[in-house]
Enzyme design. Structure first.
Site, short mmCIF file in Angstrom:
data_model
loop_
_atom_site.label_atom_id
_atom_site.label_comp_id
_atom_site.label_asym_id
_atom_site.label_seq_id
_atom_site.Cartn_x
_atom_site.Cartn_y
_atom_site.Cartn_z
N ASP A 1 0.88 -1.17 0.00
CA ASP A 1 0.00 0.00 0.00
C ASP A 1 0.92 1.22 0.00
O ASP A 1 2.13 1.10 0.22
CB ASP A 1 -0.88 -0.01 1.26
CG ASP A 1 -1.77 1.23 1.35
OD1 ASP A 1 -2.39 1.59 0.33
OD2 ASP A 1 -1.85 1.85 2.43
N SER A 2 0.31 2.40 -0.20
CA SER A 2 1.10 3.62 -0.14
C SER A 2 1.60 3.90 1.28
O SER A 2 2.56 4.63 1.46
CB SER A 2 0.24 4.80 -0.59
OG SER A 2 -0.89 4.91 0.26
N CYS B 1 -4.32 -1.55 -1.90
CA CYS B 1 -4.49 -0.11 -2.10
C CYS B 1 -5.50 0.06 -3.23
O CYS B 1 -5.30 -0.48 -4.33
CB CYS B 1 -3.14 0.49 -2.50
SG CYS B 1 -3.23 2.22 -2.99
N ASN B 2 -6.58 0.77 -2.95
CA ASN B 2 -7.60 0.96 -3.98
C ASN B 2 -7.09 1.83 -5.12
O ASN B 2 -7.46 1.63 -6.28
CB ASN B 2 -8.84 1.63 -3.36
CG ASN B 2 -9.60 0.67 -2.49
OD1 ASN B 2 -10.50 -0.01 -2.96
ND2 ASN B 2 -9.25 0.60 -1.23
N THR B 3 -6.25 2.81 -4.78
CA THR B 3 -5.76 3.73 -5.80
C THR B 3 -4.89 2.95 -6.80
O THR B 3 -5.07 3.05 -8.02
CB THR B 3 -4.96 4.86 -5.14
OG1 THR B 3 -5.76 5.43 -4.10
CG2 THR B 3 -4.59 5.93 -6.13
N GLU C 1 -2.61 8.90 8.41
CA GLU C 1 -1.16 8.65 8.49
C GLU C 1 -0.56 9.40 9.70
O GLU C 1 0.45 8.99 10.26
CB GLU C 1 -0.45 9.08 7.20
CG GLU C 1 -0.72 8.17 6.01
CD GLU C 1 0.08 6.85 6.03
OE1 GLU C 1 1.20 6.83 6.56
OE2 GLU C 1 -0.45 5.85 5.50
N TYR D 1 -0.88 8.39 -2.45
CA TYR D 1 -0.98 8.11 -3.88
C TYR D 1 -2.22 8.81 -4.47
O TYR D 1 -2.25 9.15 -5.64
CB TYR D 1 -1.15 6.60 -4.13
CG TYR D 1 0.11 5.76 -4.06
CD1 TYR D 1 1.32 6.26 -3.57
CD2 TYR D 1 0.08 4.44 -4.50
CE1 TYR D 1 2.45 5.46 -3.51
CE2 TYR D 1 1.21 3.63 -4.45
CZ TYR D 1 2.40 4.14 -3.96
OH TYR D 1 3.51 3.34 -3.91
N GLY D 2 -3.22 8.95 -3.64
CA GLY D 2 -4.55 9.35 -4.13
C GLY D 2 -4.65 10.74 -4.69
O GLY D 2 -5.63 11.08 -5.34
N CYS E 1 -11.06 2.97 0.28
CA CYS E 1 -9.63 3.24 0.46
C CYS E 1 -9.23 2.41 1.66
O CYS E 1 -9.93 2.41 2.68
CB CYS E 1 -9.40 4.72 0.73
SG CYS E 1 -7.72 5.11 1.30
N THR E 2 -8.11 1.68 1.54
CA THR E 2 -7.77 0.75 2.63
C THR E 2 -7.32 1.47 3.90
O THR E 2 -7.17 0.84 4.94
CB THR E 2 -6.68 -0.24 2.16
OG1 THR E 2 -5.55 0.50 1.67
CG2 THR E 2 -7.21 -1.16 1.07
N HIS E 3 -7.10 2.78 3.81
CA HIS E 3 -6.83 3.54 5.04
C HIS E 3 -8.11 3.71 5.89
O HIS E 3 -8.02 3.86 7.10
CB HIS E 3 -6.32 4.94 4.70
CG HIS E 3 -4.86 5.02 4.39
ND1 HIS E 3 -4.33 4.53 3.23
CD2 HIS E 3 -3.82 5.53 5.11
CE1 HIS E 3 -3.01 4.75 3.23
NE2 HIS E 3 -2.69 5.35 4.36
#
Ligand code: DGL
Length: 258
Positions: A7-8, A70-72, A154, A39-40, A187-189
């Site tokens: 992931d980012s 990561c969806n992006t 983050e 990334y988004g 979004c995985t976040h």
């Protein structure tokens, strides 16, 4: 069996947790590209380039399977990653996310709201995928970009007043219009802030697709893993900028090393 997950940043840990529950005997390398998060907000070309660098790292580490958590990256770079890693199997998160929404929305006809990064929304991966499968006349599909959420997560501000206010702003138009609906954490976040999203959308079902992603990987690997007597080790964590991690994630990593 070594599974590479990337992931980012820390978002993919939500997918990794589901994977470890479903496949406890696998060995994992988690790569968070914290030097380049988010990334988004980047262009499609930049997302492809960064995602390919992550994928190449995992290939060099001789993983047997890659999960793009990561969806992006899944929305914009999945084909390129698959081509670059062939014959290593690669799973993304968008298709399982679509399936998770469909499972939730069977026969309800409730409006669907995809909360995601700007790049994911621009790609229309979810919107196009869902509109093909749902009767969009009867069941509207909305996609809302939430670019401020990833930096807050983050930063570790997962229950901060600023986070709650930010979510409220993003979801207000939908909450005002519909008392019920299905909101996908695209979004995985966002599973890190699932409770905050739920309290901003009373009456709505908030869907986290991490388990659906894990089930997809289980489907591909279960037989192989059942046959392997090898006991999985804990996760190897790799971050391109380890100094950028919030304290909450450091704690989580120490716990999982025990
Ligand atoms: N967690 C990622 C996603 O699922 C990326 C977030 C970001 O870096 O902007 O989209």
């Amino acid at each position: 069996m070594k599974i590479g997950v990337f992931d980012s940043g820390i978002g993919g840990i939500t997918v990794l947790t589901a994977l470890r529950k479903a496949l406890p005997h696998a060995e994992y390398i988690y790569l968070g590209d914290t030097a380049n998060v988010p990334y988004g907000t980047k262009s499609a070309a930049q997302v492809v380039k960064l995602s390919l660098a992550c994928a190449q790292y995992l290939k060099d580490r001789k993983v047997d399977h890659v999960v793009v958590a990561c969806n992006t990256a899944s929305s914009l770079a999945l084909n390129e990653i698959r081509q670059a890693l062939h014959p290593i199997p690669v799973d993304g998160v968008v298709e399982p996310g679509i399936q998770a929404v469909l499972a939730e929305s069977a026969q309800t006809r409730l409006p669907v709201l995809i909360l995601a990064t700007r790049a994911t929304v621009r790609s229309q991966a979810y919107g196009n995928g869902l509109r093909m499968l749902l009767d969009a006349q009867l069941q509207p599909v909305f996609e809302q970009a939430c670019p401020l959420l990833v930096p807050l997560i983050e930063e570790g501000w997962t229950d901060h007043p600023v986070l709650h206010q930010t979510i409220a702003e993003y979801v207000r138009p939908y909450r005002d219009q519909f008392s019920q609906g299905i909101a996908l954490l695209g979004c995985t976040h966002y599973p890190w802030i699932q409770k905050a999203v739920e309290s901003a959308l009373p009456g709505w079902k908030v869907v986290n697709s991490a388990q659906a992603v894990a089930q997809t990987v289980v489907g591909a690997l279960k037989k192989e893993l059942a046959e392997s007597a090898e006991k999985g080790r804990s996760v190897e964590w790799v971050f391109t900028d380890p100094d950028a991690l919030p304290a909450s994630v450091r704690e989580l990593m120490e716990i999982s090393h025990e």
